[in-house]
Scaffold this motif. Structure first.
Motif, PDB file in Angstrom:
ATOM      1  N   CYS A   1    -105.923  -2.991  52.869  1.00 20.98           N
ATOM      2  CA  CYS A   1    -106.337  -4.257  53.513  1.00 20.98           C
ATOM      3  C   CYS A   1    -105.125  -5.133  53.819  1.00 20.98           C
ATOM      4  N   GLU A   2    -104.169  -5.183  52.884  1.00 16.96           N
ATOM      5  CA  GLU A   2    -102.955  -5.971  53.108  1.00 16.96           C
ATOM      6  C   GLU A   2    -102.187  -5.436  54.310  1.00 16.96           C
TER       7      GLU A   2
ATOM      8  N   ALA B   1    -115.780 -13.822  46.105  1.00 20.43           N
ATOM      9  CA  ALA B   1    -115.529 -14.496  47.387  1.00 20.43           C
ATOM     10  C   ALA B   1    -115.161 -13.483  48.466  1.00 20.43           C
ATOM     11  N   LEU B   2    -114.385 -12.482  48.087  1.00 19.09           N
ATOM     12  CA  LEU B   2    -114.004 -11.443  49.053  1.00 19.09           C
ATOM     13  C   LEU B   2    -115.226 -10.632  49.471  1.00 19.09           C
TER      14      LEU B   2
ATOM     15  N   LEU C   1    -107.672 -13.059  53.156  1.00 17.60           N
ATOM     16  CA  LEU C   1    -108.154 -13.273  51.796  1.00 17.60           C
ATOM     17  C   LEU C   1    -107.904 -12.044  50.937  1.00 17.60           C
ATOM     18  N   ALA C   2    -108.150 -10.854  51.502  1.00 16.56           N
ATOM     19  CA  ALA C   2    -107.923  -9.611  50.760  1.00 16.56           C
ATOM     20  C   ALA C   2    -106.453  -9.462  50.372  1.00 16.56           C
ATOM     21  N   ALA C   3    -105.557  -9.842  51.271  1.00 15.60           N
ATOM     22  CA  ALA C   3    -104.125  -9.757  50.973  1.00 15.60           C
ATOM     23  C   ALA C   3    -103.758 -10.708  49.830  1.00 15.60           C
ATOM     24  N   SER C   4    -104.358 -11.887  49.816  1.00 15.26           N
ATOM     25  CA  SER C   4    -104.094 -12.845  48.732  1.00 15.26           C
ATOM     26  C   SER C   4    -104.632 -12.324  47.405  1.00 15.26           C
ATOM     27  N   VAL C   5    -105.837 -11.742  47.445  1.00 11.65           N
ATOM     28  CA  VAL C   5    -106.430 -11.171  46.238  1.00 11.65           C
ATOM     29  C   VAL C   5    -105.570 -10.024  45.715  1.00 11.65           C
ATOM     30  N   LYS C   6    -105.067  -9.208  46.631  1.00 10.38           N
ATOM     31  CA  LYS C   6    -104.216  -8.086  46.231  1.00 10.38           C
ATOM     32  C   LYS C   6    -102.967  -8.573  45.516  1.00 10.38           C
TER      33      LYS C   6
ATOM     34  N   ALA D   1    -102.204  -7.580  41.708  1.00  6.54           N
ATOM     35  CA  ALA D   1    -101.020  -6.800  41.362  1.00  6.54           C
ATOM     36  C   ALA D   1    -100.249  -7.462  40.228  1.00  6.54           C
ATOM     37  N   GLN D   2    -100.130  -8.776  40.305  1.00  5.51           N
ATOM     38  CA  GLN D   2     -99.402  -9.502  39.254  1.00  5.51           C
ATOM     39  C   GLN D   2    -100.143  -9.415  37.921  1.00  5.51           C
ATOM     40  N   ARG D   3    -101.441  -9.638  37.932  1.00  3.61           N
ATOM     41  CA  ARG D   3    -102.219  -9.612  36.697  1.00  3.61           C
ATOM     42  C   ARG D   3    -102.286  -8.204  36.093  1.00  3.61           C
ATOM     43  N   ALA D   4    -102.315  -7.173  36.961  1.00  2.95           N
ATOM     44  CA  ALA D   4    -102.440  -5.793  36.477  1.00  2.95           C
ATOM     45  C   ALA D   4    -101.097  -5.198  36.072  1.00  2.95           C
TER      46      ALA D   4
END
Length: 511
Positions: free
Chosen positions: A188-189, A243-244, A260-265, A269-272
């Motif tokens: 998506c990004e 939201a996505l 939005l998908a790019a922001s979620v990604k 990535a940071q959290r995972a």
């Protein structure tokens, strides 16, 4: 996305099932199965090794990665041409694009394999460098004139990346492997960037179509077990993922949803715990190609990043030409004339394949039945890889199938064997006996006469061998204006006998 090693509860500590294997190397299970049965490179018998299970096949990780690296080495080619794309790989890229041009989604009957990076540079047919394009787009793209602007070529390459991310995520889902959500968000990004860069209606349509499919798959990729290392990151972002999902299923502004998908990604990535790839430093590119350590994704989990062996990517001397770039007076076939190559590629080169051995057809004499040996061209020697592919049965003498070993056919010297009665099996196997069946002459339609004279096609016999009929161009026998009198003169014309018209094949000789 790198696939983690399977647990010891699987078929083997170092084995991957076909879906894990597909997500690792970016080739479908269908193609991997094909590669276990067919050798993709001419003049090489190497096939992908696998173990067959009850309902799947399993691959050793080292064998799979080594075979993938070997596919990226220069492919053998003949007479300065391009190495042919094998049928299994051709079907792979055709299926990837849904059977139609990957750019305009049309012209299914005129599509062909296009090399994203010119084959003159890569010298291979690895599927990651191929995309299915209609004939017009393929011709233009190979000449670097596809579309009105230079960035169109970048679109083709970038769209291939998005296709690969999308397919890898689906294979990871089927393999129940960790990382499928990240990989689909990565798709998506990538599509978000492509939509912003799209310059033609075809490009916008292409990106939008794949984006809708990718966004629809995101909910299916969510980790469901607390054992999944990404479960915590997903739970912490449940509001963002909801939201996505709402944006994906409601009235869609595809651009806003991809953004939005790019922001979620990025947050996921940071959290995972994803970090920049240590080989490409987070760029996704290495030496002008997709980074081989992260498969162009730029990021890896810390575990996968720690497992990257950077020594595999060091340049070392080619083991075949010892860094000299040439081998027996030509560009080295192993390194493509570069003189060096990455260690991972060098490890896949078996220099014994290029050792000269006695030709098995002539036993090294250079002669076969008094003539230059057709297998080695009279040299008496062949490279081992060529020798290994020779089937000696092809050079056995067998009765001519046309004259059945008599040397005569319809009372004359046999046209197939020249009266020799025998021929090599390789020639006999190529003969279609239907070519020697007598059929009605298509010019005189069996009448023997044509415009008051013996038929020039069948010499007045009224019939021909089928092979001769296949060579006849009926346009040659059309009557056209005589070029001497132009079909108009009232004076006697010796060329056409005052008939004003003559057969086209005679008229063209006079012109």
């Amino acid at each position: 996305m790198k696939v983690p090693k399977p647990s010891t509860t699987g078929p083997g500590q170092d084995e991957l099932n076909e879906f894990q294997a597909a997500s690792l190397v970016g080739m479908s299970p269908k193609l991997l199965r094909w590669l276990t049965s067919y050798a993709p490179k001419q003049d090489s018998s190497r096939k992908l090794k696998a173990r067959k299970g009850d309902d799947q096949i399993y691959f050793e990780r080292a064998e799979l990665e080594g075979f993938n690296d070997w596919l990226k080495l220069p492919w053998p080619k003949k007479d300065g041409g391009r190495p042919p794309v094998p049928e299994g790989i051709r079907r792979e890229i055709q299926d990837e694009a849904g059977g139609e041009c990957a750019i305009c989604h049309a012209h299914a009957n005129s599509c062909e394999a296009a090399h994203i990076v010119p084959v003159a540079k890569t010298q291979n047919n690895h599927p990651e460098n191929l995309i299915w394009l209609c004939a017009n787009h393929h011709t233009k793209f190979d000449k670097h004139t596809y579309g009105p602007k230079a960035e169109n070529a970048e679109f083709v390459a970038s769209f291939k990346h998005s296709l690969t991310y999308y397919r890898r995520a689906l294979w990871q889902l089927q393999a129940k492997a960790t990382g499928q959500l990240f990989t689909m968000l990565k798709a998506c990004e990538s599509l978000n960037l492509q939509l912003a860069a799209a310059t033609t209606p075809d490009e916008v349509t292409t990106v939008t179509k794949l984006a809708k499919e990718a966004l629809a798959q995101v909910p299916n990729m969510a980790p469901t077990s607390k054992e999944d290392p990404h479960f915590g990151a997903f739970e912490a972002m449940s509001a963002e993922f909801k939201a996505l999902a709402d944006s994906s299923t409601g009235p869609q502004d595809i651009g806003a949803t991809l953004h939005l998908a790019a922001s979620v990604k990025a947050e996921f990535a940071q959290r995972a715990g994803y970090v920049n790839c240590p080989l490409c430093a987070g760029s996704g590119h290495y030496n002008g190609e997709d980074c081989p350590a992260c498969d162009g994704e730029a990021e890896l989990t810390e575990r996968d990043a720690d497992a990257v062996d950077l020594t595999r990517y060091e340049l070392i001397e080619c083991p075949l030409c010892d860094g000299k770039r040439t081998f027996r007076g030509c560009d080295c076939p192993a390194c493509g004339g570069d003189g060096d190559l990455e260690r991972r590629y060098a490890e896949q080169i078996d220099t014994r394949e290029w050792e000269e051995v006695d030709c098995p057809a002539c036993s090294g004499s250079g002669k076969l039945r008094g003539q230059d040996c057709p297998a080695c061209g009279g040299d008496g020697k062949l490279e081992r890889q060529q020798s290994d592919r020779i089937d000696l049965r092809e050079y056995e003498l067998v009765d001519c199938p046309v004259c059945k070993g008599e040397g005569r056919f319809r009372g004359e010297q046999c046209p197939a064997c020249g009266g020799e009665r025998e021929m090599d099996r390789r020639y006999a196997d190529g003969i279609d006996l239907r070519d020697y069946e007598r059929v009605e002459c298509p010019v005189c339609e069996g009448a023997r006469d044509w415009h008051g004279r013996p038929c020039p096609a069948c010499d007045g016999e009224g019939e021909l061998d089928q092979r001769d009929v296949d060579r006849i161009d009926m346009r040659d026998f059309q009557m056209v204006d005589c070029p001497a009198c132009e079909g108009r003169t009232s004076d006697y014309c010796a060329t056409c006998g005052d008939e004003r018209m003559i057969p086209r094949f005679i008229a063209e000789r006079l012109e």
